[in-house]
Design a protein around this motif. Structure first.
Motif, mmCIF file in Angstrom:
data_model
loop_
_atom_site.group_PDB
_atom_site.id
_atom_site.type_symbol
_atom_site.label_atom_id
_atom_site.label_comp_id
_atom_site.label_asym_id
_atom_site.label_seq_id
_atom_site.Cartn_x
_atom_site.Cartn_y
_atom_site.Cartn_z
ATOM 1 N N TYR A 238 0.831 -1.190 0.000
ATOM 2 C CA TYR A 238 0.000 0.000 0.000
ATOM 3 C C TYR A 238 0.869 1.244 0.000
ATOM 4 O O TYR A 238 2.074 1.169 0.239
ATOM 5 C CB TYR A 238 -0.971 0.031 1.175
ATOM 6 C CG TYR A 238 -0.344 -0.094 2.552
ATOM 7 C CD1 TYR A 238 -0.368 -1.314 3.223
ATOM 8 C CD2 TYR A 238 0.247 0.993 3.189
ATOM 9 C CE1 TYR A 238 0.188 -1.440 4.488
ATOM 10 C CE2 TYR A 238 0.799 0.863 4.450
ATOM 11 C CZ TYR A 238 0.772 -0.358 5.100
ATOM 12 O OH TYR A 238 1.322 -0.494 6.356
ATOM 13 N N ASN A 239 0.227 2.363 -0.269
ATOM 14 C CA ASN A 239 0.915 3.636 -0.438
ATOM 15 C C ASN A 239 0.137 4.673 0.362
ATOM 16 O O ASN A 239 -1.085 4.762 0.231
ATOM 17 C CB ASN A 239 0.947 3.962 -1.936
ATOM 18 C CG ASN A 239 1.636 5.261 -2.262
ATOM 19 O OD1 ASN A 239 1.300 6.311 -1.738
ATOM 20 N ND2 ASN A 239 2.603 5.211 -3.158
ATOM 21 N N LEU A 240 0.840 5.447 1.191
ATOM 22 C CA LEU A 240 0.169 6.391 2.080
ATOM 23 C C LEU A 240 0.239 7.830 1.608
ATOM 24 O O LEU A 240 -0.112 8.742 2.356
ATOM 25 C CB LEU A 240 0.768 6.298 3.492
ATOM 26 C CG LEU A 240 0.249 5.150 4.344
ATOM 27 C CD1 LEU A 240 1.098 4.979 5.593
ATOM 28 C CD2 LEU A 240 -1.197 5.369 4.728
ATOM 29 N N TYR A 375 3.400 -10.472 -4.271
ATOM 30 C CA TYR A 375 4.800 -10.911 -4.282
ATOM 31 C C TYR A 375 5.693 -9.933 -3.535
ATOM 32 O O TYR A 375 6.565 -10.352 -2.772
ATOM 33 C CB TYR A 375 5.280 -11.064 -5.731
ATOM 34 C CG TYR A 375 4.703 -12.270 -6.412
ATOM 35 C CD1 TYR A 375 3.487 -12.205 -7.079
ATOM 36 C CD2 TYR A 375 5.365 -13.494 -6.379
ATOM 37 C CE1 TYR A 375 2.943 -13.316 -7.698
ATOM 38 C CE2 TYR A 375 4.834 -14.614 -7.003
ATOM 39 C CZ TYR A 375 3.616 -14.513 -7.657
ATOM 40 O OH TYR A 375 3.077 -15.628 -8.260
ATOM 41 N N ASN A 376 5.505 -8.639 -3.741
ATOM 42 C CA ASN A 376 6.415 -7.672 -3.140
ATOM 43 C C ASN A 376 6.261 -7.633 -1.626
ATOM 44 O O ASN A 376 7.242 -7.478 -0.901
ATOM 45 C CB ASN A 376 6.174 -6.279 -3.731
ATOM 46 C CG ASN A 376 7.359 -5.348 -3.535
ATOM 47 O OD1 ASN A 376 8.509 -5.782 -3.556
ATOM 48 N ND2 ASN A 376 7.089 -4.080 -3.336
ATOM 49 N N SER A 378 5.233 -10.140 0.094
ATOM 50 C CA SER A 378 5.395 -11.518 0.589
ATOM 51 C C SER A 378 4.179 -11.974 1.384
ATOM 52 O O SER A 378 4.296 -12.508 2.487
ATOM 53 C CB SER A 378 6.662 -11.630 1.469
ATOM 54 O OG SER A 378 7.794 -11.267 0.740
ATOM 55 N N TYR A 380 0.588 -14.300 1.136
ATOM 56 C CA TYR A 380 -0.113 -15.322 0.361
ATOM 57 C C TYR A 380 -1.164 -15.983 1.241
ATOM 58 O O TYR A 380 -0.894 -16.317 2.398
ATOM 59 C CB TYR A 380 0.878 -16.370 -0.151
ATOM 60 C CG TYR A 380 0.223 -17.578 -0.789
ATOM 61 C CD1 TYR A 380 0.036 -18.763 -0.085
ATOM 62 C CD2 TYR A 380 -0.239 -17.514 -2.099
ATOM 63 C CE1 TYR A 380 -0.581 -19.863 -0.665
ATOM 64 C CE2 TYR A 380 -0.855 -18.612 -2.691
ATOM 65 C CZ TYR A 380 -1.019 -19.783 -1.976
ATOM 66 O OH TYR A 380 -1.637 -20.865 -2.558
ATOM 67 N N ASN A 425 8.994 -10.252 9.202
ATOM 68 C CA ASN A 425 9.075 -8.785 9.324
ATOM 69 C C ASN A 425 8.217 -8.060 8.287
ATOM 70 O O ASN A 425 8.422 -6.872 8.022
ATOM 71 C CB ASN A 425 10.513 -8.271 9.182
ATOM 72 C CG ASN A 425 11.441 -8.886 10.187
ATOM 73 O OD1 ASN A 425 11.074 -9.067 11.346
ATOM 74 N ND2 ASN A 425 12.625 -9.259 9.743
ATOM 75 N N GLN A 426 7.262 -8.765 7.664
ATOM 76 C CA GLN A 426 6.460 -8.125 6.630
ATOM 77 C C GLN A 426 5.042 -7.791 7.086
ATOM 78 O O GLN A 426 4.272 -7.213 6.342
ATOM 79 C CB GLN A 426 6.345 -9.046 5.391
ATOM 80 C CG GLN A 426 7.679 -9.378 4.755
ATOM 81 C CD GLN A 426 8.242 -8.200 4.000
ATOM 82 O OE1 GLN A 426 8.056 -7.057 4.378
ATOM 83 N NE2 GLN A 426 8.938 -8.482 2.925
ATOM 84 N N GLU A 427 4.698 -8.185 8.295
ATOM 85 C CA GLU A 427 3.368 -7.839 8.789
ATOM 86 C C GLU A 427 3.210 -6.336 8.849
ATOM 87 O O GLU A 427 4.106 -5.622 9.294
ATOM 88 C CB GLU A 427 3.165 -8.396 10.211
ATOM 89 C CG GLU A 427 2.447 -9.723 10.236
ATOM 90 C CD GLU A 427 1.971 -10.071 11.633
ATOM 91 O OE1 GLU A 427 1.804 -11.262 11.879
ATOM 92 O OE2 GLU A 427 1.764 -9.155 12.458
ATOM 93 N N ASN A 428 2.067 -5.869 8.384
ATOM 94 C CA ASN A 428 1.824 -4.432 8.439
ATOM 95 C C ASN A 428 0.372 -4.189 8.834
ATOM 96 O O ASN A 428 -0.339 -5.136 9.218
ATOM 97 C CB ASN A 428 2.178 -3.777 7.092
ATOM 98 C CG ASN A 428 1.440 -4.397 5.916
ATOM 99 O OD1 ASN A 428 0.280 -4.772 6.043
ATOM 100 N ND2 ASN A 428 2.106 -4.506 4.778
#
Lengths: 502, 441
Positions: A238-240, A375-376, A378, A380, A425-428
């Motif tokens: 996403y983009n803020l 993909y970016n 990560s 799924y 470390n990709q959880e947002n």
């Protein structure tokens, strides 16, 4: 299209004599009737198979409520007020059918949605703080058929037009205007007595324009995290950057074919359609337009309907297959980022027997499989669900001339083959507030009860059909750990309405 | 093959066989996360040796997701699975005085020596999976910019932007005189520029200004002044005592109460709690008698000395309230008005009306702070890493009453020592309501 199919049903039932073996007056309310309504034909040529001119109108109110355990992108409560009307007229050799509906939709507490609807398209605006929506939805359809060459060839054309205005009434507040125009062309050939095969092409254009504002100017600031506008770009990306206007432009091309007809005691149709669609998401502000992403969806549909009637019994088989595959091009990442797969198979078998009176019985099985990948980011997920249901309806004639038709359906759904993978470390925020709640909701086993009662009476110039229905869905067994403190009441709804055939 | 994979394969085959698309589809590479390899070294003052134990932080500019780690003994750090995108990268290492002496072999009079490296707007992709960062130790001064109140207060119920101020603090234990000290705002683009005359980050490329005479790096080694004001005095007229500060106000009045503007009308606020009392400011900027069209609120407080107007911008001492500002303090033995001045690099012809901006050498700067509107809506940086490795901002944005204010590092009795590592992301916080002479709690 369901309304056109309803008319098809009426005419077939009343005018073709194919339902003459039916032992009760079920023209509007029986399970068989509704199945033919939704599954016999959705194409412009369907008007040809309606033998008589008619009109059909109605109004209904639906109220639904989700429990605590739900996707944040679904409303907590929803109310709909709908009015619809449709009809078919014959003028010389021209057969015209049309339908119109208006729906006022009120939705409470939807989060992470600042666009018209959440679909498989990964590009949309969203924000954390839930809000309420007030939507006006218009839908109009027109189809025209002309038989030529001694009715051995049918030439048909149709247009479907949707116009919608959607407004969220809490900050941040989008105002959205949407239209979709789909044109269809169809040609049918009689290959055997009462059997036609056809080819179909479709072309659709849609436009969705939205602008988001805060009535409270302080909610524009970065520090007001729940009001910040997210541009979602995948399934975790996403983009803020705060740019508050968007366009979502779509085009779809399709083609298909099928067969409609009857032979002996059988009446049948099979429709196959492939559609290729593209949607382009553009973000706009005073600096100009910024192309964010394009989403490509390829869809296959096949709908089979077989109806067999004898003097003793009736059997209906309805089966539908849906196969969707979507991917994208992300202009900010300059590459392909998102994959979407969805496949679904549903099968229903309905049975009635003369010796059993006016009872109808049905069983259904629905299987659905879905996967999404960013993909970016990560991210799924994949899972499948299977649902089995049994249902029954009976028709009782009352002394006053009214017919009473209660219906009961029981269903059970279970998930399987579930998988979720999030990079280390990709959880947002999206992972925690959208992905996990939605995914773990889908994994819940549930039982559903759906009850409906229809009243029906024929007067000299029209038939009236008031009805009311309720639905309750409950979780079965333990809830996933993510929802361990949630309520098992997943969904409930109530509907009442009245239909007129005139 | 699992059931799901079987179905997916079936779908893909079916769709591939059909191939009926009438729309062109954008093609491109698959976007992938990157295993980023970083190498952090010291600058030439320390022979470019590898730097171990350096804290490195990557912040995705558009999503604000953070990835961090610490370099190993060889100065290397690998961050796995970093999504492709645009990042602000900060590297930081601090030494106590004794640690620095052991490292550098020389002593220092500073209690803490901090090395910073930064890269803003850096694109990480599969094509860029390795990078190097060079640490620099910035100048830490005795005088620091303590607080900048640029946002102003509510447009309807507050004082709009007329209550802005800058606070300068004596961070040392000696008295310092501000006579002749300059306060400036650095000029820069407020949106990204492209093409000739602009750097890769969208900022002006001053090396391309007409007549640029600087033979060294015109961008890294200089600032270009948007506005300059100077403290009056001849040398020792205006002391700032240890642990004390001076306030430079746009207008030195109590903005919480009505006052009479220079047109004789009352200037009021609806909600006094949103603004500040600057009646006790040490200096103010008064431009009403310098010609032009002064703001109604620009009145002269006879009890407050006026700053010398060296190079004004606008109708008063107006800071950019969205936060596109960089403020610096400097001393110069040379008259600033005799320094070179240049047009912005996008100017192709110098006319009599062309505005020229004074070129201030970066080595004159005592302290500077970069302010941005927000982490996700940044404008091109105006300051080099050696002046400020990062930036600060107020989350409330324009007209929020919030100010950026330096954090407290330590206290010695009544004297507060403020954070000063030349890294405003670490050195600054924000105050919900601007607080002249106050400290961040």
């Amino acid at each position: 299209m369901r309304f056109i199919a309803l008319i098809t049903l009426l005419c077939l039932l009343n005018l073709t004599g194919l339902m003459a073996q039916s032992n009760f007056d079920s023209s509007l309310v029986s399970i068989q009737a509704k199945n033919e309504l939704f599954h016999f034909s959705h194409t412009p040529v369907s008007g040809y198979f309606q033998r008589y001119d008619f009109g059909f109108s109605g109004a209904n109110y639906t109220s639904g409520k989700y429990g605590e355990v739900k996707s944040p992108q679904l409303p907590q409560k929803q109310q709909e007020y709908q009015f619809f009307s449709q009809g078919k007229r014959t003028w010389n050799d021209w057969i015209l059918s049309g339908a119109f509906s208006y729906t006022k939709q009120l939705q409470d507490s939807i989060g992470w949605k600042q666009v018209r609807e959440i679909t498989s398209n990964p590009y949309y605006f969203g924000n954390i703080k839930p809000g309420n929506w007030n939507n006006d939805l218009f839908d109009a359809q027109l189809a025209i058929t002309r038989p030529v060459w001694s009715k051995r060839i049918l030439v048909s054309a149709g247009a479907d037009y949707q116009l919608e205005n959607l407004v969220r009434t809490n900050d941040p507040r989008p105002t959205i205007d949407y239209y979709n125009l789909e044109l269809k062309g169809q040609i049918s050939f009689q290959v055997l007595p009462e059997i036609f095969v056809y080819g179909l092409i479709t072309r659709a254009n849609s436009s969705e324009k939205g602008g988001v504002k805060n009535y409270n100017a302080s909610n524009d600031s970065y520090g007001q995290v729940e009001y910040n506008l997210f541009t979602l770009m995948g399934f975790g990306s996403y983009n803020l950057q705060q740019k508050r206007n968007y366009n979502l432009n779509g085009q779809a091309n399709g083609f298909g074919g099928g067969v409609i007809g009857k032979k002996g005691a059988f009446r049948f149709s099979n429709e196959f359609q492939l559609t290729n669609s593209t949607e382009n998401f553009i973000r706009k502000n005073s600096d100009g337009d910024e192309q964010i992403g394009e989403y490509y969806l390829r869809a296959i549909r096949n709908d089979l309907f077989i109806h067999y009637s004898s003097t003793d019994y009736m059997v209906q088989l309805i089966s539908g297959i849906k196969l969707d595959q979507g991917d994208d091009y992300n202009f900010l990442f300059r590459g392909l980022n998102y994959d979407y797969h969805h496949s679904a198979i549903s099968t229903d078998l309905v049975f009635s027997k003369e010796s059993l009176g006016t009872w109808e019985w049905g069983v259904g099985v629905d299987y659905s499989s879905l996967s999404k990948q960013d993909y970016n980011a990560s991210h799924y997920i994949s899972y499948a669900t299977i649902k089995a249901s049994v249902y029954s309806q009976v028709a009782w004639r009352l002394k006053s001339g009214w017919q009473l038709s209660p219906q009961l359906e029981l269903g059970f759904q279970k998930a399987m083959d579930e998988e979720v993978s999030i990079g280390a470390n990709q959880e947002n925020d999206f992972t925690r507030m959208v992905l996990y709640p939605d995914y773990y909701t889908q994994l819940i086993s549930s039982a559903e009860i759906d009850a409906r009662v229809d009243f029906s009476k024929k007067f000299s110039k029209f038939r009236i059909n008031p009805f009311l229905g309720i639905n309750q869905t409950l979780a079965v067994g333990e809830l996933p750990t993510f929802w361990e403190s949630g309520s098992k009441d997943l969904f409930s709804s109530f509907q009442l309405g009245v239909n007129f055939v005139h | 093959m699992t059931k799901n994979n079987y179905l997916k394969t079936l779908v893909c085959i079916a769709l591939a066989v059909v191939g009926f698309s009438c729309e062109e589809k954008e093609e491109g590479p698959r976007v992938q996360p990157v295993d980023l390899s970083l190498h952090v070294v010291y600058g030439t003052d320390f022979n470019g040796q590898s730097a171990d134990g350096v804290n490195v932080t990557l912040t995705n500019v558009t999503s604000q997701q953070v990835y961090d780690g610490v370099t190993d003994a060889s100065g290397q750090l690998i961050l796995e699975g970093v999504p492709s995108g645009t990042y602000d990268i900060i590297a930081r290492k601090s030494y106590t005085a004794s640690e620095f002496e052991a490292f550098a072999g020389v002593s220092t009079d500073q209690e803490e020596v901090v090395f910073n490296a930064s890269q803003s707007g850096f694109t990480i992709s599969t094509a860029t999976s390795a990078m190097a960062l060079t640490l620099e130790s910035g100048r830490v001064g005795d005088l620091v910019i303590k607080q900048v109140y640029n946002s102003g207060s509510d447009r309807v119920e507050g004082a709009l932007f007329r209550d802005q101020f800058v606070e300068i603090y004596n961070n040392s234990n000696d008295t310092i005189y501000v006579d002749g000290l300059y306060v400036m705002g650095a000029l820069g683009k407020t949106s990204e520029g492209t093409g000739a005359g602009y750097l890769g980050n969208g900022q002006y490329d001053w090396s391309q200004s007409i007549g640029m005479a600087a033979t060294d790096d015109a961008n890294e080694n200089y600032l270009y002044a948007k506005w300059i004001y100077q403290f009056p005095g001849t040398g020792e007229e205006h002391p700032v005592y240890p642990g004390k500060s001076i306030i430079v106000a746009q207008t030195a009045v109590n903005h919480k109460a009505p006052f009479t503007g220079n047109k004789g009308e009352a200037v009021t606020v609806i909600n006094p709690d949103l603004t500040v009392d600057l009646n006790g400011a040490d200096f103010e900027v008064y431009l009403a008698e310098d010609g032009g069209s002064p703001l109604e609120s620009d009145i002269n407080n006879p009890d407050v000395p006026n700053m010398n107007n060296i190079f004004a911008f606008g109708r008063d001492f107006i800071l950019d309230n969205p936060g596109r500002e960089a403020v610096a303090i400097f001393r110069s033995q040379t008259d600033v008005l005799s320094l070179p001045a240049y047009a912005t690099p996008n100017v192709t012809e110098i006319k009599s009306t062309t505005k020229l901006y004074y070129q201030i050498p970066a080595d004159l700067i005592l302290d500077a702070v970069e302010i941005q509107p927000s982490p996700t809506n940044q404008v091109p940086r105006k300051l080099s890493t050696s002046l400020d490795a990062t930036y600060t901002y107020v989350p409330g944005g324009s007209y929020s009453s919030q100010s950026v204010i330096r954090k407290t590092s330590k206290t010695f009795g009544d004297r507060v020592v403020l954070m000063d590592t030349n890294n405003s992301e670490a050195d600054f916080g924000y105050s919900e309501i601007a607080n002249p002479r106050g400290f961040l709690q």
